[in-house]
Design a protein around this motif. Structure first.
Motif, PDB file in Angstrom:
ATOM      1  N   ALA A   1     -93.280  45.079  54.689  1.00 12.11           N
ATOM      2  CA  ALA A   1     -94.010  43.967  55.344  1.00 12.11           C
ATOM      3  C   ALA A   1     -93.770  43.966  56.782  1.00 12.11           C
ATOM      4  O   ALA A   1     -94.672  44.007  57.421  1.00 12.11           O
ATOM      5  N   LEU A   2     -92.726  44.398  57.414  1.00 14.69           N
ATOM      6  CA  LEU A   2     -92.260  44.361  58.617  1.00 14.69           C
ATOM      7  C   LEU A   2     -93.174  45.795  59.384  1.00 14.69           C
ATOM      8  O   LEU A   2     -93.811  45.391  60.206  1.00 14.69           O
ATOM      9  N   GLY A   3     -92.966  46.803  58.787  1.00 16.69           N
ATOM     10  CA  GLY A   3     -93.652  47.919  59.281  1.00 16.69           C
ATOM     11  C   GLY A   3     -95.134  47.779  59.207  1.00 16.69           C
ATOM     12  O   GLY A   3     -95.833  48.011  60.446  1.00 16.69           O
ATOM     13  N   SER A   4     -95.876  47.250  58.330  1.00 19.63           N
ATOM     14  CA  SER A   4     -97.300  47.003  58.286  1.00 19.63           C
ATOM     15  C   SER A   4     -97.664  45.923  59.417  1.00 19.63           C
ATOM     16  O   SER A   4     -98.471  46.004  60.217  1.00 19.63           O
ATOM     17  N   LEU A   5     -96.905  44.845  59.484  1.00 20.44           N
ATOM     18  CA  LEU A   5     -97.144  43.977  60.805  1.00 20.44           C
ATOM     19  C   LEU A   5     -96.928  44.492  62.061  1.00 20.44           C
ATOM     20  O   LEU A   5     -97.985  44.469  62.870  1.00 20.44           O
TER      21      LEU A   5
ATOM     22  N   ARG B   1    -104.747  43.628  56.893  1.00 19.07           N
ATOM     23  CA  ARG B   1    -105.122  42.232  56.857  1.00 19.07           C
ATOM     24  C   ARG B   1    -103.681  41.342  57.206  1.00 19.07           C
ATOM     25  O   ARG B   1    -102.964  41.322  56.285  1.00 19.07           O
ATOM     26  N   VAL B   2    -103.931  40.497  58.269  1.00 19.76           N
ATOM     27  CA  VAL B   2    -102.674  39.818  58.564  1.00 19.76           C
ATOM     28  C   VAL B   2    -103.266  38.112  58.468  1.00 19.76           C
ATOM     29  O   VAL B   2    -104.254  38.105  58.945  1.00 19.76           O
ATOM     30  N   SER B   3    -102.281  37.424  58.126  1.00 20.14           N
ATOM     31  CA  SER B   3    -102.629  36.061  57.692  1.00 20.14           C
ATOM     32  C   SER B   3    -101.468  35.161  58.485  1.00 20.14           C
ATOM     33  O   SER B   3    -100.593  35.783  58.925  1.00 20.14           O
ATOM     34  N   MET B   4    -101.740  33.800  58.458  1.00 13.43           N
ATOM     35  CA  MET B   4    -100.982  32.860  59.278  1.00 13.43           C
ATOM     36  C   MET B   4    -100.991  33.145  60.631  1.00 13.43           C
ATOM     37  O   MET B   4    -101.921  32.462  61.068  1.00 13.43           O
ATOM     38  N   THR B   5     -99.987  33.582  61.213  1.00 13.11           N
ATOM     39  CA  THR B   5    -100.132  33.625  62.880  1.00 13.11           C
ATOM     40  C   THR B   5    -101.241  35.035  63.206  1.00 13.11           C
ATOM     41  O   THR B   5    -101.060  36.093  62.411  1.00 13.11           O
TER      42      THR B   5
ATOM     43  N   MET C   1     -88.997  39.548  64.368  1.00 10.10           N
ATOM     44  CA  MET C   1     -90.369  39.347  63.852  1.00 10.10           C
ATOM     45  C   MET C   1     -90.345  39.134  62.263  1.00 10.10           C
ATOM     46  O   MET C   1     -89.503  39.981  61.460  1.00 10.10           O
ATOM     47  N   ALA C   2     -90.908  38.267  61.801  1.00 10.04           N
ATOM     48  CA  ALA C   2     -90.695  37.895  60.193  1.00 10.04           C
ATOM     49  C   ALA C   2     -91.987  38.185  59.532  1.00 10.04           C
ATOM     50  O   ALA C   2     -93.118  37.601  60.043  1.00 10.04           O
ATOM     51  N   ALA C   3     -92.118  38.848  58.423  1.00 13.90           N
ATOM     52  CA  ALA C   3     -93.381  38.938  57.713  1.00 13.90           C
ATOM     53  C   ALA C   3     -93.114  39.196  56.302  1.00 13.90           C
ATOM     54  O   ALA C   3     -91.953  39.252  55.824  1.00 13.90           O
ATOM     55  N   SER C   4     -94.131  38.761  55.357  1.00 18.32           N
ATOM     56  CA  SER C   4     -94.103  39.123  54.087  1.00 18.32           C
ATOM     57  C   SER C   4     -95.164  39.716  53.596  1.00 18.32           C
ATOM     58  O   SER C   4     -96.408  39.435  54.119  1.00 18.32           O
ATOM     59  N   GLN C   5     -95.131  40.364  52.476  1.00 17.49           N
ATOM     60  CA  GLN C   5     -96.211  41.482  51.971  1.00 17.49           C
ATOM     61  C   GLN C   5     -96.894  40.398  50.850  1.00 17.49           C
ATOM     62  O   GLN C   5     -96.085  40.058  50.142  1.00 17.49           O
ATOM     63  N   GLU C   6     -98.126  40.153  51.007  1.00 17.80           N
ATOM     64  CA  GLU C   6     -98.860  39.348  50.053  1.00 17.80           C
ATOM     65  C   GLU C   6     -99.521  39.913  48.879  1.00 17.80           C
ATOM     66  O   GLU C   6     -99.402  39.616  47.712  1.00 17.80           O
TER      67      GLU C   6
ATOM     68  N   ALA D   1     -98.406  38.463  55.326  1.00 17.42           N
ATOM     69  CA  ALA D   1     -98.128  37.344  56.459  1.00 17.42           C
ATOM     70  C   ALA D   1     -97.173  37.567  57.375  1.00 17.42           C
ATOM     71  O   ALA D   1     -96.279  38.005  57.349  1.00 17.42           O
ATOM     72  N   PHE D   2     -97.855  36.873  58.583  1.00 14.81           N
ATOM     73  CA  PHE D   2     -97.040  36.916  59.759  1.00 14.81           C
ATOM     74  C   PHE D   2     -96.367  35.577  60.141  1.00 14.81           C
ATOM     75  O   PHE D   2     -96.922  34.865  60.238  1.00 14.81           O
ATOM     76  N   ASN D   3     -95.048  35.576  59.648  1.00 14.38           N
ATOM     77  CA  ASN D   3     -94.314  34.328  59.491  1.00 14.38           C
ATOM     78  C   ASN D   3     -93.877  33.783  60.612  1.00 14.38           C
ATOM     79  O   ASN D   3     -93.474  32.511  60.696  1.00 14.38           O
ATOM     80  N   ALA D   4     -93.265  34.625  61.647  1.00 15.60           N
ATOM     81  CA  ALA D   4     -92.745  34.056  62.802  1.00 15.60           C
ATOM     82  C   ALA D   4     -92.773  35.396  64.108  1.00 15.60           C
ATOM     83  O   ALA D   4     -92.127  36.299  63.529  1.00 15.60           O
TER      84      ALA D   4
END
Ligand code: KPL
Length: 303
Positions: A12-16, A46-50, A126-131, A137-140
């Motif tokens: 998640a983090l590396g991709s973001l 593909r990035v979502s949220m932010t 940086m906070a992310a999760s892999q959907e 998802a770019f969460n913070a």
């Protein structure tokens, strides 16, 4: 012109980070086959949220040859770092710059021992999760703390990511450790988002008090009240995020518990200190991890 960026570990983090850095430099991600296939199919991450969108990056499935003068961003989990660095070592030359971003203590010394050269230790919020494969998802948009290295700082800023240059990166390693040692195991055990942990202030205080004493014995000053406030504010700032440990437990993967609360327990033992709250979290997360992982492998039948 920026160095090319090579992201070693497209979770998640590396991709973001790879996606966002593609605004300032050509980026290549080393990714699992399903993730790599999805990225190729859709023309990027593909990035979502932010800051939603598709961010064009190159992708590959094996380490291969590094681009000349690449900035190599190590974003594998702490427990995979040593083997990742061993794979990287023979491919590095004097033109490359290695940045390590893992949670936990002893990351820079591990990297420098395996690579036999200096690396840049950074700490990121940086906070992310892999959907799904190819989607994060770019969460913070948390800050990234960097030691004096103008080049990395500049790259971060040109990618519109908050970055702060600091003199003593170890202080931030310990601060992040405090945040991870509270948020990650509690969220993984209780299956809640970071923000939902806010009512557990008393538990956070106990964990931070134990950690502050360990830090003091290690020559680090971690003022307990201020650190608790930072932990609570991190819960708020990353309120929608499921911590990386909860994501690991849900996916039946190994967690970083041994690098976070486990590291605290080991240091406490070295100083003959009792850290019962961290020890309990360590035992509980190890228990969950073993059960979830063996369940995921189908070796355990629950009636
Ligand atoms: O670093 C994190 C993690 O989940 O590992 C925090 C800051 C707690 C964000 O979720």
């Amino acid at each position: 012109m920026s160095r090319p960026v090579y992201v070693f570990g497209a979770g998640a983090l590396g991709s973001l980070l790879g996606a966002l850095l593609s605004r300032a430099a050509p980026v290549e991600l080393l990714a699992r086959p399903d993730h790599a296939a999805a990225i190729r199919r859709q023309g990027g991450v593909r990035v979502s949220m932010t800051r939603p969108g598709i961010y064009p990056v190159q992708v590959r499935e094996s380490v291969g040859t590094l681009p000349e003068a690449a900035l190599v961003l190590m974003t594998v989990k702490a427990f995979d770092l040593e083997s990742a660095l061993q794979a990287l070592a023979p491919r590095l030359d004097a033109s490359h710059l290695v940045v390590v971003l893992q949670n936990g203590l002893g990351i820079r010394s591990l990297a420098e021992r395996v690579l036999g050269r200096s690396v840049v230790r950074a700490v990121t919020f940086m906070a992310a999760s892999q959907e799904a494969p190819g989607r994060v998802a770019f969460n913070a948009a948390g800050k990234t703390y960097l030691p004096a290295n103008g080049e990395v700082l500049e790259l971060w800023r040109r990618s519109d990511m908050p970055a702060v240059q600091v003199d003593d990166i170890e202080t931030y390693v310990w601060r992040k450790l405090a945040i991870n040692a509270v948020i990650n195991p509690l969220s993984a055990l209780l299956h809640v988002t970071n923000g939902e942990l806010a009512p557990l202030q008393r538990v956070a205080e106990r964990l931070v008090q134990e950690l502050a004493e360990v830090a003091r014995r290690e020559g680090q000053s971690l003022e307990a009240r201020e650190t608790v406030a930072k932990v609570l504010s991190s819960m708020q700032q990353t309120s929608l995020n499921c911590s990386s440990m909860l994501q690991d437990v849900r996916a039946g993967r190994r967690t970083e518990i041994d690098w976070i609360n486990g590291a605290i327990v080991r240091l406490a033992q070295k100083h003959a200190l009792a850290v019962p709250a961290h020890t309990q979290l360590l035992d509980l997360v190890r228990f969950v991890e073993r059960n979830v992982r063996s369940h995921a492998r189908g070796s355990r039948v629950l009636s």
